[in-house]
Write a protein that holds these residues in place. Structure first.
Motif, mmCIF file in Angstrom:
data_model
loop_
_atom_site.group_PDB
_atom_site.id
_atom_site.type_symbol
_atom_site.label_atom_id
_atom_site.label_comp_id
_atom_site.label_asym_id
_atom_site.label_seq_id
_atom_site.Cartn_x
_atom_site.Cartn_y
_atom_site.Cartn_z
ATOM 1 N N ALA A 228 -8.481 22.205 0.067
ATOM 2 C CA ALA A 228 -8.881 21.045 0.866
ATOM 3 C C ALA A 228 -7.662 20.177 1.144
ATOM 4 N N ARG A 229 -7.749 19.389 2.213
ATOM 5 C CA ARG A 229 -6.660 18.471 2.563
ATOM 6 C C ARG A 229 -7.263 17.138 3.002
ATOM 7 N N ILE A 230 -6.894 16.080 2.304
ATOM 8 C CA ILE A 230 -7.323 14.733 2.657
ATOM 9 C C ILE A 230 -6.079 13.863 2.843
ATOM 10 N N THR A 231 -6.008 13.226 4.004
ATOM 11 C CA THR A 231 -4.993 12.196 4.242
ATOM 12 C C THR A 231 -5.685 10.842 4.158
ATOM 13 N N HIS A 232 -5.142 9.971 3.324
ATOM 14 C CA HIS A 232 -5.780 8.681 3.059
ATOM 15 C C HIS A 232 -4.787 7.556 3.350
ATOM 16 N N LEU A 233 -5.181 6.641 4.209
ATOM 17 C CA LEU A 233 -4.356 5.475 4.531
ATOM 18 C C LEU A 233 -5.099 4.215 4.136
ATOM 19 N N LYS A 234 -4.484 3.411 3.288
ATOM 20 C CA LYS A 234 -5.054 2.110 2.932
ATOM 21 C C LYS A 234 -4.150 1.021 3.492
ATOM 22 N N LEU A 235 -4.721 0.202 4.371
ATOM 23 C CA LEU A 235 -3.985 -0.909 4.989
ATOM 24 C C LEU A 235 -4.610 -2.208 4.512
ATOM 25 N N GLN A 236 -3.892 -2.924 3.669
ATOM 26 C CA GLN A 236 -4.383 -4.164 3.066
ATOM 27 C C GLN A 236 -3.770 -5.355 3.792
ATOM 28 N N GLN A 237 -4.622 -6.076 4.534
ATOM 29 C CA GLN A 237 -4.202 -7.262 5.292
ATOM 30 C C GLN A 237 -5.137 -8.438 4.988
ATOM 31 N N GLU A 238 -5.377 -8.666 3.717
ATOM 32 C CA GLU A 238 -6.225 -9.783 3.318
ATOM 33 C C GLU A 238 -5.566 -11.118 3.678
ATOM 34 N N SER A 239 -6.351 -12.191 3.623
ATOM 35 C CA SER A 239 -5.806 -13.534 3.778
ATOM 36 C C SER A 239 -4.732 -13.796 2.724
ATOM 37 N N GLU A 240 -3.760 -14.635 3.033
ATOM 38 C CA GLU A 240 -2.673 -14.920 2.101
ATOM 39 C C GLU A 240 -3.124 -15.717 0.885
ATOM 40 N N PHE A 258 -3.182 16.276 -1.050
ATOM 41 C CA PHE A 258 -3.608 14.874 -0.953
ATOM 42 C C PHE A 258 -2.425 14.048 -0.483
ATOM 43 N N VAL A 259 -2.608 13.368 0.642
ATOM 44 C CA VAL A 259 -1.570 12.504 1.199
ATOM 45 C C VAL A 259 -2.086 11.073 1.162
ATOM 46 N N SER A 260 -1.366 10.207 0.465
ATOM 47 C CA SER A 260 -1.781 8.808 0.309
ATOM 48 C C SER A 260 -0.713 7.896 0.892
ATOM 49 N N HIS A 261 -1.136 7.027 1.829
ATOM 50 C CA HIS A 261 -0.272 5.978 2.361
ATOM 51 C C HIS A 261 -0.870 4.636 1.951
ATOM 52 N N SER A 262 -0.134 3.853 1.179
ATOM 53 C CA SER A 262 -0.605 2.537 0.755
ATOM 54 C C SER A 262 0.286 1.480 1.401
ATOM 55 N N VAL A 263 -0.286 0.692 2.307
ATOM 56 C CA VAL A 263 0.455 -0.349 3.012
ATOM 57 C C VAL A 263 -0.170 -1.689 2.643
ATOM 58 N N SER A 264 0.563 -2.483 1.878
ATOM 59 C CA SER A 264 0.040 -3.741 1.359
ATOM 60 C C SER A 264 0.835 -4.897 1.942
ATOM 61 N N LEU A 265 0.192 -5.689 2.823
ATOM 62 C CA LEU A 265 0.893 -6.735 3.551
ATOM 63 C C LEU A 265 0.303 -8.127 3.318
ATOM 64 N N GLY A 266 -0.906 -8.225 2.776
ATOM 65 C CA GLY A 266 -1.562 -9.518 2.620
ATOM 66 C C GLY A 266 -1.869 -9.837 1.169
ATOM 67 N N ALA A 267 -2.695 -10.877 0.965
ATOM 68 C CA ALA A 267 -3.196 -11.336 -0.332
ATOM 69 C C ALA A 267 -2.147 -12.123 -1.113
ATOM 70 N N ARG A 268 -2.614 -13.130 -1.837
ATOM 71 C CA ARG A 268 -1.719 -13.886 -2.728
ATOM 72 C C ARG A 268 -1.349 -13.036 -3.933
ATOM 73 N N LEU A 269 -2.294 -12.182 -4.364
ATOM 74 C CA LEU A 269 -2.027 -11.216 -5.421
ATOM 75 C C LEU A 269 -2.744 -9.922 -5.075
ATOM 76 N N ALA A 270 -1.965 -8.839 -5.016
ATOM 77 C CA ALA A 270 -2.536 -7.525 -4.742
ATOM 78 C C ALA A 270 -2.069 -6.556 -5.816
ATOM 79 N N ARG A 271 -3.008 -5.808 -6.347
ATOM 80 C CA ARG A 271 -2.708 -4.799 -7.360
ATOM 81 C C ARG A 271 -3.332 -3.477 -6.915
ATOM 82 N N HIS A 272 -2.517 -2.420 -6.887
ATOM 83 C CA HIS A 272 -2.985 -1.109 -6.463
ATOM 84 C C HIS A 272 -2.688 -0.093 -7.563
ATOM 85 N N ASP A 273 -3.729 0.513 -8.114
ATOM 86 C CA ASP A 273 -3.590 1.608 -9.076
ATOM 87 C C ASP A 273 -3.931 2.903 -8.355
#
Length: 445
Positions: A228-240, A258-273
């Protein structure tokens, strides 16, 4: 949800979550499923016992949740979001599930026609007919951090994506998660199951109303069968002003990708595990990340790649941009188990500091218990290259534009790894929007 006044603010905050569970549990989708009700109660008990993670825990050494633990949330006035969602969907192909404040919004969603053997629906609709199927992938109260348990206890909805053997979904499946209440707390749980040979691209996009101080916790669990092949993109643009905690957990079968793209641009505090485990041979994974923080914002990526079987390949690259008094954290661990011969693993983290008081903490780790492996890791932290800046200025560019070009070029190395043209262009626009002269960098059609 409002915190009750007690002698200890910490205990008051925990009791507030217990009160929230008491009010919501009976109305959560799937409340009538016995095993799920038990799992939610056990998860709440675990969270009440352990409390919020603190910097005394090694995995949280650089990230304090004390402001979040002391905050109070309520389901206040809901802001209109239809126009925002329409703008996200404009000129972007795909299948759309939209969640507003943790609940599925049928009016804003447009799942469209799917190939035979592909099931895409909100969990709130899936419990009635698929409770036992969901049990195998939903997770239990003992997994992850205490925050994971809180998610399991209070998750109100999420997406369930199940792809039968050999099914290929050509267009991306978009999970748009909107925070419409300025001070609400909500929890989402997405489940993705890909049987042998199935393929799809899944996009999680998190946005909020301007100035909102909401809290969102999102957990995504993926199970990939053979090839199987899954490409996953997470774009985090929460309020600041928002808090965002996210988890991605994948288990890969033989020959899966498994292809994972994690793009974190917003939030006062963001944590990604983000974690993936190779349950059989010849798996491949790409973990690609880009994060940007300014002011006093904080972002933390924790990753784990479990090379438990032979002849698997992993490439991991994260890039961070820190401005003002912000703080970026990267902690990546590659674990090569005994017998995992033929492992090929590369890990790298690069950080760009735009001010003297911006801070980066990087901890790439290799833990190897096999002999026949090819592994490398490294990290760099630096500022804008003065020679490159001088070169651009000598060609007639002012300093601000020259700096923006160099910052954008640093970010572009991560963005370029996104294969889909429409998705890559969306991320490019999001990055340019953060730069003072970003409009000048817009490519000419």
């Amino acid at each position: 949800m409002s915190g009750q006044q007690q002698a200890s603010p910490v205990l008051a905050g925990l009791q507030a979550w217990a009160d929230t569970f008491g009010r919501r549990a009976g109305n959560l989708p799937g409340a009538g499923v016995p095993w799920l009700a038990d799992a939610r109660r056990q998860a709440l008990d675990r969270f009440m016992s352990e409390g919020w993670p603190t910097p005394r825990i090694e995995a949280w050494r650089h990230t304090s949740l004390a402001p979040l633990a002391a905050a109070a949330f309520d389901d206040g006035d809901v802001q209109p979001v239809a126009q925002r969602v329409a703008a996200l969907k404009a000129d972007m192909p795909g299948h759309w599930l939209v969640f507003v404040d943790g609940g599925f919004d049928v009016a804003l969603s447009d799942i469209g026609a799917l190939p035979a053997g592909a099931a895409v629906q909100p969990l709130s609709q899936a419990w009635a007919d698929h409770a036992e199927t969901l049990r195998a992938v939903y997770g239990d109260a003992g997994e992850g951090h205490s925050t994971s348990a809180l998610n399991l206890a209070l998750a109100s909805d999420g997406a369930w994506i199940r792809l039968a053997r050999g099914v290929v979904v050509e267009q991306p499946i978009h999970l748009v998660c909107v925070a419409a209440s300025p001070r609400a707390a909500h929890f989402l749980r997405h489940l993705i199951q890909a049987e042998a040979g199935a393929q799809a691209t899944v996009v999680e996009h998190y946005v909020g109303v301007p100035g909102a101080a909401n809290f969102r916790h999102a957990a995504t669990r993926l199970r990939l069968d053979q090839d199987a092949r899954i490409t996953h993109l997470k774009l985090q643009q929460e309020s600041e002003q928002a808090w965002h905690l996210g988890e991605i957990d994948a288990i890969q079968g033989r020959g899966s990708t498994f292809v994972s793209h994690s793009v974190s641009l917003g939030a006062r505090l963001a944590r990604h595990d983000i974690a993936t485990h190779f349950a059989d041979e010849r798996c491949e994974t790409l973990l690609n990340g880009l994060y940007y923080v300014d002011q006093r914002r904080h972002v933390d990526h924790h990753t784990l790649i479990g090379h438990e079987k032979p002849r698997c390949v992993s490439h991991e690259t994260y890039r961070g941009i820190m401005a003002d008094a912000s703080h970026g954290v990267f902690s990546g661990r590659i674990l090569v188990a005994p017998g995992a011969d033929g492992t090929d693993a590369i890990q790298r983290n690069d950080s760009l500091l735009l001010s003297r008081i911006a801070k980066s903490d990087a901890r790439p780790e290799l833990e190897i218990y096999a002999d026949d492996v090819k592994c490398a890791h490294g990290a760099t932290v630096g500022q804008i290259d003065e020679d490159s800046l001088f070169y651009l200025r000598s060609r007639g560019l002012d300093e601000a534009l020259a700096r923006d070009i160099l910052i954008y070029a640093f970010a572009a190395a991560s963005v370029a790894r996104i294969e889909s043209d429409p998705l890559r262009q969306r991320v490019e626009r999001a990055v340019r929007a953060l730069l003072p002269g970003g409009a000048v960098l817009e490519p000419v059609a």
